[in-house]
Design an enzyme around this catalytic site. Structure first.
Site, mmCIF file in Angstrom:
data_model
loop_
_atom_site.group_PDB
_atom_site.id
_atom_site.type_symbol
_atom_site.label_atom_id
_atom_site.label_comp_id
_atom_site.label_asym_id
_atom_site.label_seq_id
_atom_site.Cartn_x
_atom_site.Cartn_y
_atom_site.Cartn_z
ATOM 1 N N ARG A 189 19.162 22.280 7.341
ATOM 2 C CA ARG A 189 19.139 20.981 6.656
ATOM 3 C C ARG A 189 20.046 19.922 7.265
ATOM 4 O O ARG A 189 20.296 18.887 6.673
ATOM 5 C CB ARG A 189 19.498 21.189 5.193
ATOM 6 C CG ARG A 189 18.404 21.904 4.432
ATOM 7 C CD ARG A 189 18.837 22.190 3.014
ATOM 8 N NE ARG A 189 19.489 21.035 2.421
ATOM 9 C CZ ARG A 189 20.420 21.106 1.470
ATOM 10 N NH1 ARG A 189 20.807 22.280 1.019
ATOM 11 N NH2 ARG A 189 20.958 20.018 0.985
ATOM 12 N N ARG B 126 0.806 -1.231 0.000
ATOM 13 C CA ARG B 126 0.000 0.000 0.000
ATOM 14 C C ARG B 126 0.839 1.281 0.000
ATOM 15 O O ARG B 126 0.317 2.360 -0.182
ATOM 16 C CB ARG B 126 -0.950 -0.005 1.207
ATOM 17 C CG ARG B 126 -2.183 -0.853 0.960
ATOM 18 C CD ARG B 126 -3.011 -0.995 2.204
ATOM 19 N NE ARG B 126 -2.377 -1.874 3.186
ATOM 20 C CZ ARG B 126 -2.729 -1.949 4.459
ATOM 21 N NH1 ARG B 126 -3.687 -1.181 4.931
ATOM 22 N NH2 ARG B 126 -2.110 -2.781 5.287
ATOM 23 N N ASN C 208 28.995 26.612 -2.683
ATOM 24 C CA ASN C 208 29.829 25.533 -2.130
ATOM 25 C C ASN C 208 29.953 24.352 -3.068
ATOM 26 O O ASN C 208 30.730 23.449 -2.825
ATOM 27 C CB ASN C 208 29.260 25.056 -0.794
ATOM 28 C CG ASN C 208 27.850 24.512 -0.934
ATOM 29 O OD1 ASN C 208 27.102 24.910 -1.833
ATOM 30 N ND2 ASN C 208 27.489 23.595 -0.063
#
Ligand code: UD1
Ligand code: MG
Length: 427
Positions: free
Chosen positions: A302, A14, A355
């Site tokens: 994050r 499911r 970065n």
């Protein structure tokens, strides 16, 4: 000490996903990871066995990378929960301690509840203890059938239950504690004479009773803890429950959450007191936020973020893998990644630490010293260091290190052409 068996071989149809069910995540941790963490958090789990089947390679790889005290055991084909547990028998031949059995898809179970459960098992001198819960809507769960004297008789699955049995609201939570030495023989005597033609783990209750064992049910206090994930709907609901637990704990510890209904904080994040989290923040992964900080509104942390005290992270600021020291502000529209930032720094609106080099897929570091001021809309192209006290003019693209107390500026000088518009229009 105990050993645990965690059932995770099922298909999870499911979920409608290519990812095995137990590797779905709530924040940065997998469902299975939460269960193992809860078991390890009891401090009495010496070894865990995870029963894998469906997409076993992925689950095995995940466990090898993340958990050292956890072994996987393959169950193929999957012939039921009793069959699943029997897969560990060869490994536990000489083991005489307790085994706890759990499911890999119930991420809300806590170490405290497991400890209470195991202690109850021990204090009753029980051989088989099953965790039960009382649900207003018990459908789909196995029902706990008790004798008139209140002792447990058996567990009847919904599909095997008659009308009277279906009315029973006490259900099998799917967590068990077994005296392995006394119960191990049950697993080669289970039968499949039931509605699903499976080997039911639940049949060990009746087996235990018939073999003169001490069999008990221990009622769970907080029903949400055994909430199982079977669909994306369940997943969303579990995230909410986990989040509200985290926010409650933080508020108890003295953190201000202005709007709990729009604030998402990973349980692995720590926050110091008197910090204020404004609405609509998403804080995921392991972060350490100091005290007296102001975060948000609309901030995104994050993971691997360390904020010392009195740091301000304002709206539309994203921070990843960075250490930011005290009294430093990044108040608007900024990305800070892979960075070390000193004290008392001001990061102007729209600053980006560039970065990531997409050509060679590497990330580099930005280092900013104490008292640095970064002008708005600057791009700091990493690897780069801006040393103590230096200033960066607005709209600069910094590709070289900047020395202490210097000004670095890269924008084109501004020019003014007086009356230019009127001349253009021929006036
Ligand atoms: C099971 C219990 C039920 C209980 C419920 C609680 C049985 C027979 N029934 O029902 O009494 O109320 O859990 O959630 O045990 N699994 C395997 N191998 C298998 C079959 C299942 O590893 O061959 C794993 C599944 O991945 C899952 C767990 O065992 O993690 C439970 O299996 P599931 O099919 O969900 O059992 P339920 O029908 O929910
Ligand atoms: Mg289930």
């Amino acid at each position: 000490m105990v050993k645990s068996v965690i059932l995770a071989a099922g298909r999870g149809t499911r979920m409608k996903s290519d990812t095995p069910k137990v590797l779905h995540k709530i924040f940065n941790q997998t469902l299975l990871g939460y269960v193992i963490d809860a078991v390890n958090g009891t401090d009495i789990a010496e070894e865990n066995y995870v029963i894998v089947g469906h997409q076993s390679e992925k689950v095995e790889e995940y466990l090898n990378e993340n958990y050292i005290n956890t072994k996987t055991v393959l169950q193929s084909p999957q012939l039921g929960t009793g069959h699943a547990v029997s897969m560990v028998s060869p490994y536990l031949n000489d083991y005489t301690g307790e085994v706890i059995i759990l499911c890999g898809d119930t991420p809300l179970i806590t170490s405290d509840t497991l400890k209470t459960f195991i202690n109850a098992h021990k204090s009753m001198n029980s051989d088989i203890t099953v965790m039960s819960a009382v649900f207003d809507n018990p459908s789909n769960y196995g029902r706990i059938i008790r004798n008139t004297d209140g002792t447990i008789n058996s567990i009847i699955e919904e599909k095997d239950a008659d009308t009277e049995q279906k009315k029973v609201k006490e259900i099998n939570a799917g967590i068990y504690c077994l005296n392995w030495n006394k119960v191990k023989n049950a697993f080669n005597q289970l039968k499949t004479n039931n509605a699903q033609s499976e080997y039911y783990l639940t049949d060990i209750i009746e087996w235990g009773r018939q073999n003169g064992l001490n069999v008990n049910a221990h009622i769970l206090e907080r029903n949400e803890e055994i909430f199982g994930i079977n669909s994306k709907h369940n997943l969303a609901e579990a995230v909410k429950i986990m989040n509200s637990r985290t926010l409650d704990k933080l508020m108890n510890d003295g953190i201000t959450i202005v709007d709990p209904s729009t604030t998402w904080i990973d349980p692995q994040t720590e926050i110091g007191k008197d910090t204020v989290i404004y609405p609509s923040c998403y804080i995921e992964g392991k972060n350490t936020i100091g005290s007296n900080c102001k975060i948000g509104p609309f901030a995104h942390l994050r993971g691997e973020v360390i904020l010392d005290d009195y740091v301000k992270i304002g709206n539309y600021v994203e921070v990843k893998k960075a250490h930011i020291k005290s009294h430093t502000n990044a108040c608007h529209l900024t990305y800070i990644g892979d960075s070390e930032i000193g004290e008392n720094v001001n990061i102007g609106a729209g600053t980006i630490t560039a970065n990531y080099n997409p050509l060679n897929k590497t990330k580099s570091k930005t280092i900013i010293g104490d008292n640095v001021k970064i002008g708005s809309n600057s791009v700091l192209v990493a690897p780069v260091e801006i040393k103590e006290g230096a200033n960066v003019g607005a709209l600069s693209i910094i590709t070289k290190n900047v020395q202490e107390w210097s000004l670095a500026i890269t924008r084109a000088p501004m020019k003014i052409f007086e009356g230019w518009v009127k001349k253009k229009n021929g006036k």
